[in-house]
Design a protein around this motif. Sequence first.
Motif, mmCIF file in Angstrom:
data_model
loop_
_atom_site.group_PDB
_atom_site.id
_atom_site.type_symbol
_atom_site.label_atom_id
_atom_site.label_comp_id
_atom_site.label_asym_id
_atom_site.label_seq_id
_atom_site.Cartn_x
_atom_site.Cartn_y
_atom_site.Cartn_z
ATOM 1 N N UNK A 1 27.693 62.280 13.265
ATOM 2 C CA UNK A 1 28.419 61.602 14.094
ATOM 3 C C UNK A 1 27.522 61.275 15.330
ATOM 4 N N UNK A 2 26.340 62.171 15.682
ATOM 5 C CA UNK A 2 25.434 61.700 16.636
ATOM 6 C C UNK A 2 24.897 60.442 16.320
ATOM 7 N N UNK A 3 24.210 60.333 14.950
ATOM 8 C CA UNK A 3 23.653 58.782 14.615
ATOM 9 C C UNK A 3 24.611 57.703 14.697
ATOM 10 N N UNK A 4 26.071 58.044 14.450
ATOM 11 C CA UNK A 4 27.159 56.959 14.279
ATOM 12 C C UNK A 4 27.073 56.237 15.997
ATOM 13 N N UNK A 5 27.023 57.204 16.877
ATOM 14 C CA UNK A 5 27.165 56.821 18.313
ATOM 15 C C UNK A 5 25.925 56.691 19.139
ATOM 16 N N UNK A 6 24.672 56.850 18.434
ATOM 17 C CA UNK A 6 23.333 56.662 19.018
ATOM 18 C C UNK A 6 22.880 55.145 18.760
ATOM 19 N N UNK A 7 22.157 54.763 19.820
ATOM 20 C CA UNK A 7 21.475 53.387 19.813
ATOM 21 C C UNK A 7 20.682 53.363 18.446
ATOM 22 N N UNK A 8 20.783 52.088 17.983
ATOM 23 C CA UNK A 8 19.932 51.753 16.728
ATOM 24 C C UNK A 8 18.532 51.870 17.143
ATOM 25 N N UNK A 9 17.877 52.755 16.448
ATOM 26 C CA UNK A 9 16.346 52.697 16.620
ATOM 27 C C UNK A 9 15.459 51.636 15.715
ATOM 28 N N UNK A 10 14.178 51.532 15.980
ATOM 29 C CA UNK A 10 13.669 50.835 15.053
ATOM 30 C C UNK A 10 13.225 51.190 13.921
#
Length: 448
Positions: free
Chosen positions: A7-16
Amino acid sequence: MERNVLKEMNHHLMSRYQWFVIFLCICLNIIDGFDVMVMAFTASSVSAEWSLSGAQIGLLLSSGLFGMATGSILLAPYADKIGRRLLILICLAIAGLSMVACAVVQSHTLLAVLRFITGIGVGGILASSNVLSSEYASARWRSLAVSLMSTGYGIGATLGGILSLVLIEQFGWRSVFLAGGLTTLLMLLISLWYLPESLDYLLTRKPRQALQNINAIMGRIGLNPLEQLPRYEKAAQQSGSDVAKLFQGPLGIQTLCLWLAFFLVMFGFYFVMSWTPKILIAMGMSADQGVSTGILISIGGIFGAALIGLLASRIKIFYALNLFLGLTALSVFLFVAVSSQVSIALMVGLCLGTLINGCVAGLYSISPTIYDAGIRSRGVGYAIGFGRIGAILSPTVAGIFLDQGFAPATLYACYGIVFILAIFLILALGRAYDRHKKDQVSSLNTAI
C-alpha cells in the motif's frame, strides 16, 4: 501498527528504480517480439529453400504461438512458487538456446518443434514480466506501465524485420535466428545481474533472506526499511477451484466477453502480423517492399500501446479500446485496396500497426480491472491463454484458405469483420462491468 508495504508503494511517488525495473521488463518484451515475429520475416526465404505449401508455412507460424500458450498456462503458476525472477531466467535460457538451434536445423518439421520450444520460453517470460512490471508500478502509473510493456513487442518485431532485411541478403535466413538467440542469451546475463525479485513474492512466500532483499529494494524505491517481516498473506492461494470463481454471479458474463474478445483480437492480430509480408509479395510487391510494409506495421505497434494508455487516462478504457477496434477494422479493409500503390500502402500499414497493437494493449489494461485480487492472476492468465488459441489458429487458417484459392482482399475483409465483432463484446463487457461495480457500491452502502 503493522506496515502495509504494498500500500505504501502504491501511493508513493514512482522512483527511478521502479521505472528502471519497468524498463527491464520492456526489454524482455522486446526480446519476445523479436523471437516470435522473426518467423514471419523469414517465411518467404524458408519457404523458397524447402518448397513449402501455405499450410506448412502456417504451421511454422503457429508453432511458436502454440508454445507461447503452453508456456503461459503451464509455467506461469511456477512464478508464484519459485519467484518471478527465477522463472524469467529459466525461460530466457530456453528461448535463447532453442533460437540458436533453429539456425542449424535441416527440416521444416524440426524447425516447427524448435519454434514450439522457443514459444514455451517466450510464454513464461510474458507471464512473469507483465506481472513484475505491474507490481513495481504505483497505483497511479500501473495502467501506463502495462501499456508500455506492449511497446516492447513492437520494438522487437521492428528490429527483427530490419535485421531480416540486412542479414538474409548477406548471410541467409539462418543468421536471423542466430542473432535472435544470441541476443536472448545476452538478455539472460543482464537479467541475472540487474533484474530484482517481486516484492509481492518476497512478502508472501518469505524465502531465505527475504527481509534483507525486501529492505534492499525498499531502499532503492525510497521507502523506510522494515524491522521484521510483516504477516502479509494473499487473500487466497490460487488453485484449480478458483476457475469456477471466474464465472460466479455477474462475473460470468464479464469473463466470457473478455475471453472471446481476447480470442478475436489475437486471431486478427496474428494474421496481420504473420501473413502480411508474404501476401503482399505474392500480390506483386518486391520482397523488400513486402518486408518493409511488415516492418512499418511493427513500428506502428511501438506507438499504439503507449497511445491507448495515454488516451485511457482521459476517457474510460472501454471507450478507448472500442475506438481502436473500429479504426483497426477500417484500416484492414483499406489495406489491400491500396496495396498496389506502395507509398499509400506503407502509410496505411503504419496506421494499422499503431491501431492493432493498441487493441492488444487495451485488452491487457482492461483484464486486471475485472477481477478482485484473490483471483486476478488466474483470471488474466486464462484470458490471455484463451486468446492464444486464436493466435495459434489464425496463421494456419489463413494458410489453408490461401491454398484453397481465396483472394487476399477477401481474406483481409473477413479478418476485418473479426474486429467489428470484438466491438460488440467490449460494449457488453463495459456494461456488465459498470453494473457489477454499481451493485458492489450499493451493497456496501446498504451494509453501512
